[in-house]
Write a protein that holds these residues in place. Structure first.
Motif, PDB file in Angstrom:
ATOM      1  N   ARG A  19       0.835  -1.198   0.000  1.00  0.00           N
ATOM      2  CA  ARG A  19       0.000   0.000   0.000  1.00  0.00           C
ATOM      3  C   ARG A  19       0.870   1.249   0.000  1.00  0.00           C
ATOM      4  NH1 ARG A  19      -5.160  -0.470  -1.515  1.00  0.00           N
ATOM      5  NH2 ARG A  19      -6.506   1.033  -0.498  1.00  0.00           N
ATOM      6  N   GLU A  20       1.887   1.232   0.833  1.00  0.00           N
ATOM      7  CA  GLU A  20       2.779   2.385   0.912  1.00  0.00           C
ATOM      8  C   GLU A  20       3.524   2.596  -0.404  1.00  0.00           C
ATOM      9  OE1 GLU A  20       2.867   4.664   3.225  1.00  0.00           O
ATOM     10  OE2 GLU A  20       1.292   3.551   4.264  1.00  0.00           O
ATOM     11  N   LYS A  21       3.858   1.504  -1.099  1.00  0.00           N
ATOM     12  CA  LYS A  21       4.524   1.634  -2.395  1.00  0.00           C
ATOM     13  C   LYS A  21       3.598   2.300  -3.413  1.00  0.00           C
ATOM     14  CE  LYS A  21       8.001   0.381  -3.672  1.00  0.00           C
ATOM     15  NZ  LYS A  21       9.291   1.113  -3.756  1.00  0.00           N
ATOM     16  N   ILE A  22       2.318   1.924  -3.377  1.00  0.00           N
ATOM     17  CA  ILE A  22       1.336   2.539  -4.278  1.00  0.00           C
ATOM     18  C   ILE A  22       1.276   4.038  -4.031  1.00  0.00           C
ATOM     19  CG2 ILE A  22      -1.104   2.652  -4.928  1.00  0.00           C
ATOM     20  CD1 ILE A  22       0.229   0.126  -5.895  1.00  0.00           C
ATOM     21  N   TYR A  23       1.171   4.423  -2.752  1.00  0.00           N
ATOM     22  CA  TYR A  23       1.141   5.860  -2.413  1.00  0.00           C
ATOM     23  C   TYR A  23       2.410   6.556  -2.896  1.00  0.00           C
ATOM     24  CZ  TYR A  23      -2.595   4.443   0.829  1.00  0.00           C
ATOM     25  OH  TYR A  23      -3.737   3.927   1.380  1.00  0.00           O
ATOM     26  N   GLN A  24       3.535   5.888  -2.706  1.00  0.00           N
ATOM     27  CA  GLN A  24       4.819   6.479  -3.112  1.00  0.00           C
ATOM     28  C   GLN A  24       4.858   6.700  -4.622  1.00  0.00           C
ATOM     29  OE1 GLN A  24       8.360   4.303  -1.858  1.00  0.00           O
ATOM     30  NE2 GLN A  24       9.475   5.043  -3.668  1.00  0.00           N
ATOM     31  N   TRP A  25       4.427   5.682  -5.383  1.00  0.00           N
ATOM     32  CA  TRP A  25       4.458   5.821  -6.843  1.00  0.00           C
ATOM     33  C   TRP A  25       3.501   6.912  -7.323  1.00  0.00           C
ATOM     34  CZ3 TRP A  25       4.138  -0.161  -6.915  1.00  0.00           C
ATOM     35  CH2 TRP A  25       5.436  -0.696  -6.852  1.00  0.00           C
ATOM     36  N   ILE A  26       2.349   7.020  -6.686  1.00  0.00           N
ATOM     37  CA  ILE A  26       1.403   8.077  -7.067  1.00  0.00           C
ATOM     38  C   ILE A  26       2.042   9.446  -6.821  1.00  0.00           C
ATOM     39  CG2 ILE A  26      -0.792   9.184  -6.476  1.00  0.00           C
ATOM     40  CD1 ILE A  26      -1.976   6.408  -6.045  1.00  0.00           C
ATOM     41  N   LEU A  42       2.860   1.425 -11.578  1.00  0.00           N
ATOM     42  CA  LEU A  42       1.420   1.534 -11.314  1.00  0.00           C
ATOM     43  C   LEU A  42       0.597   0.834 -12.392  1.00  0.00           C
ATOM     44  CD1 LEU A  42       1.199   5.217 -10.044  1.00  0.00           C
ATOM     45  CD2 LEU A  42       0.674   3.159  -8.722  1.00  0.00           C
ATOM     46  N   SER A  43       1.056   0.901 -13.639  1.00  0.00           N
ATOM     47  CA  SER A  43       0.307   0.231 -14.713  1.00  0.00           C
ATOM     48  C   SER A  43       0.334  -1.286 -14.526  1.00  0.00           C
ATOM     49  CB  SER A  43       0.861   0.614 -16.091  1.00  0.00           C
ATOM     50  OG  SER A  43       2.169   0.106 -16.269  1.00  0.00           O
ATOM     51  N   LYS A  44       1.417  -1.795 -13.917  1.00  0.00           N
ATOM     52  CA  LYS A  44       1.499  -3.232 -13.627  1.00  0.00           C
ATOM     53  C   LYS A  44       0.539  -3.625 -12.498  1.00  0.00           C
ATOM     54  CE  LYS A  44       6.436  -3.823 -14.741  1.00  0.00           C
ATOM     55  NZ  LYS A  44       7.751  -4.063 -14.092  1.00  0.00           N
ATOM     56  N   LYS A  45       0.340  -2.699 -11.558  1.00  0.00           N
ATOM     57  CA  LYS A  45      -0.417  -3.015 -10.345  1.00  0.00           C
ATOM     58  C   LYS A  45      -1.915  -2.723 -10.473  1.00  0.00           C
ATOM     59  CE  LYS A  45       3.139  -4.025  -7.599  1.00  0.00           C
ATOM     60  NZ  LYS A  45       3.319  -5.369  -7.021  1.00  0.00           N
ATOM     61  N   SER A  48      -4.557  -5.288  -9.635  1.00  0.00           N
ATOM     62  CA  SER A  48      -4.542  -5.890  -8.293  1.00  0.00           C
ATOM     63  C   SER A  48      -4.878  -4.898  -7.184  1.00  0.00           C
ATOM     64  CB  SER A  48      -3.167  -6.526  -8.026  1.00  0.00           C
ATOM     65  OG  SER A  48      -2.140  -5.564  -8.154  1.00  0.00           O
ATOM     66  N   VAL A  49      -5.096  -3.633  -7.542  1.00  0.00           N
ATOM     67  CA  VAL A  49      -5.466  -2.621  -6.535  1.00  0.00           C
ATOM     68  C   VAL A  49      -6.850  -2.078  -6.905  1.00  0.00           C
ATOM     69  CG1 VAL A  49      -4.788  -0.470  -5.390  1.00  0.00           C
ATOM     70  CG2 VAL A  49      -3.032  -2.018  -6.282  1.00  0.00           C
ATOM     71  N   PRO A  50      -7.913  -2.612  -6.294  1.00  0.00           N
ATOM     72  CA  PRO A  50      -9.281  -2.277  -6.721  1.00  0.00           C
ATOM     73  C   PRO A  50      -9.616  -0.790  -6.653  1.00  0.00           C
ATOM     74  CG  PRO A  50      -9.287  -4.184  -5.248  1.00  0.00           C
ATOM     75  CD  PRO A  50      -7.898  -3.624  -5.217  1.00  0.00           C
ATOM     76  N   ASP A  51      -9.055  -0.080  -5.672  1.00  0.00           N
ATOM     77  CA  ASP A  51      -9.402   1.339  -5.524  1.00  0.00           C
ATOM     78  C   ASP A  51      -8.304   2.267  -6.052  1.00  0.00           C
ATOM     79  OD1 ASP A  51      -7.659   0.544  -3.572  1.00  0.00           O
ATOM     80  OD2 ASP A  51      -8.551   1.751  -1.972  1.00  0.00           O
ATOM     81  N   LEU A  52      -7.503   1.769  -6.990  1.00  0.00           N
ATOM     82  CA  LEU A  52      -6.449   2.617  -7.556  1.00  0.00           C
ATOM     83  C   LEU A  52      -7.046   3.827  -8.271  1.00  0.00           C
ATOM     84  CD1 LEU A  52      -3.484   3.168  -8.174  1.00  0.00           C
ATOM     85  CD2 LEU A  52      -3.668   1.660 -10.171  1.00  0.00           C
ATOM     86  N   ALA A  53      -8.162   3.627  -8.974  1.00  0.00           N
ATOM     87  CA  ALA A  53      -8.763   4.736  -9.740  1.00  0.00           C
ATOM     88  C   ALA A  53      -9.129   5.929  -8.848  1.00  0.00           C
ATOM     89  CB  ALA A  53      -9.989   4.245 -10.515  1.00  0.00           C
ATOM     90  N   PRO A  54      -9.884   5.747  -7.749  1.00  0.00           N
ATOM     91  CA  PRO A  54     -10.153   6.896  -6.876  1.00  0.00           C
ATOM     92  C   PRO A  54      -8.883   7.513  -6.283  1.00  0.00           C
ATOM     93  CG  PRO A  54     -11.634   5.072  -6.348  1.00  0.00           C
ATOM     94  CD  PRO A  54     -10.607   4.543  -7.304  1.00  0.00           C
ATOM     95  N   MET A  55      -7.906   6.671  -5.993  1.00  0.00           N
ATOM     96  CA  MET A  55      -6.644   7.189  -5.462  1.00  0.00           C
ATOM     97  C   MET A  55      -5.967   8.099  -6.487  1.00  0.00           C
ATOM     98  SD  MET A  55      -5.467   3.578  -3.766  1.00  0.00           S
ATOM     99  CE  MET A  55      -3.769   3.987  -3.432  1.00  0.00           C
ATOM    100  N   LEU A  56      -5.963   7.689  -7.755  1.00  0.00           N
ATOM    101  CA  LEU A  56      -5.365   8.506  -8.815  1.00  0.00           C
ATOM    102  C   LEU A  56      -6.155   9.794  -9.021  1.00  0.00           C
ATOM    103  CD1 LEU A  56      -4.656   5.700 -11.459  1.00  0.00           C
ATOM    104  CD2 LEU A  56      -2.919   6.958 -10.162  1.00  0.00           C
TER     105      LEU A  56
END
Length: 330
Positions: A19-26, A42-45, A48-56
């Protein structure tokens, strides 16, 4: 604050690290120095991250950074100098936009911001090099995911041997058509130039791009508003019919079952409109009336049924002479 309560049952420490890696990449998307690697990771993940869209969508500056990636490519499309590296990078950005386009929480906002319009210049390109082909294909994938993320038939457009990964991911579409806000998408597509752009790709793109573009046209036609729009004027209908006719002729020389399926479905839907049905009686290609595609469709019962229904629709209500031969319209 993002809750981890609904995450898959994995060790908490590992989930937190991911999760922290996702935040870092964003966060790294905001910096030109770190953006390229962040786009790739991020394109690879994204699957596997269902809520990536709202995070972006809700993170500061992220969508602006993705749009900057797109705009940065514009000078390379005319004259066509796009490199494989440039194509891969922008396709990773497009993959993240596709993620936003397909998520129920962000789709409407994505559409209201008219973000798909930024991709239309890519659909205007005609270069047949691989970087441009992947660029068009991934852009079409974003349009597909904006409006038709869940579709009736499985469309396995690409294999794992077709890079870049984002193009493959953007174009692989499965599920059932259950969206509740499809009318909003159809209205958006009809008020922009997506139909002529799709027709251009259907005429001159690769088999894969033709398939995706024809699929988009098919979904527009299956909507009552879309069918009425295309059949409203002779110019619109004749342009669509001309391109479909050219495709049938090409398919008779270079068969493709998956592309033929969508072409036949477009014709069948057009035959639901009385004026279009009358015109199709005169211009339906002979190859769809004879046994030209018998071998291609021998195992495809659905398309064979559609084709039989199309021929039946065109025969119904037709005036014939005593020998059963159709008479020309008065």
């Amino acid at each position: 604050m993002h809750s981890l309560a609904t995450a898959a049952p994995v060790p908490t420490a590992l989930a937190q690290v991911d999760r922290e890696k996702i935040y870092q990449w964003i966060n790294e998307l905001s910096s030109p120095e770190t953006r390229e690697n962040a786009l790739l990771e991020l394109s690879k993940k994204r699957e596997s991250v269902p809520d990536l869209a709202p995070m972006l969508w809700h993170s500061f500056g992220t969508i602006a950074a993705l749009l900057q990636e797109i705009v940065n490519i514009y000078p390379s499309i005319n004259p066509p100098t796009l490199t494989a590296h440039q194509s891969n990078r922008v396709c990773n950005a497009l993959a993240l936009l596709q993620c936003v386009a397909s998520h129920p929480e962000t789709r409407s906002a994505f559409l209201a911001a008219h973000i798909p319009l930024f991709l239309y210049p890519f659909l205007h390109t005609v270069s047949k090099t691989r970087p441009f082909e992947y660029l068009r294909l991934t852009s079409l994938g974003v349009i597909v995911e904006t409006g038709f993320h869940h579709v009736g038939a499985s469309l396995e457009f690409l294999t794992s041997s077709d890079p870049p990964a984002s193009a493959s991911q953007s174009s692989g579409i499965t599920g059932a058509l259950v969206k509740t806000d499809e009318q909003e998408v159809i209205n958006f597509l009809l008020t922009t130039e997506i139909i002529p752009l799709c027709l251009r790709i259907m005429e001159s793109g690769s088999e894969l791009s033709k398939t995706v573009a024809t699929f988009i046209l098919q979904k527009i036609l299956l909507d009552d508003t879309g069918l009425a729009y295309i059949c409203q004027t002779y110019e619109r209908f004749s342009h669509v019919a001309m391109i479909l006719g050219k495709m049938v002729l090409q398919l008779s020389k270079e068969p493709s079952a998956r592309l033929l399926k969508h072409v036949v479905r477009c014709y069948l839907r057009l035959s639901d409109n009385p004026r279009a049905r009358e015109a199709l009686r005169q211009c339906l290609p002979d190859q769809l009336k004879d046994t030209t595609f018998a071998q291609v469709l021998k195992d495809d019962t659905t398309t064979k049924r559609w084709l039989a229904q199309l021929v039946k629709n065109l025969q119904e209500g037709q005036v014939t002479d005593p020998r059963g031969i159709p008479l020309p319209p008065q």
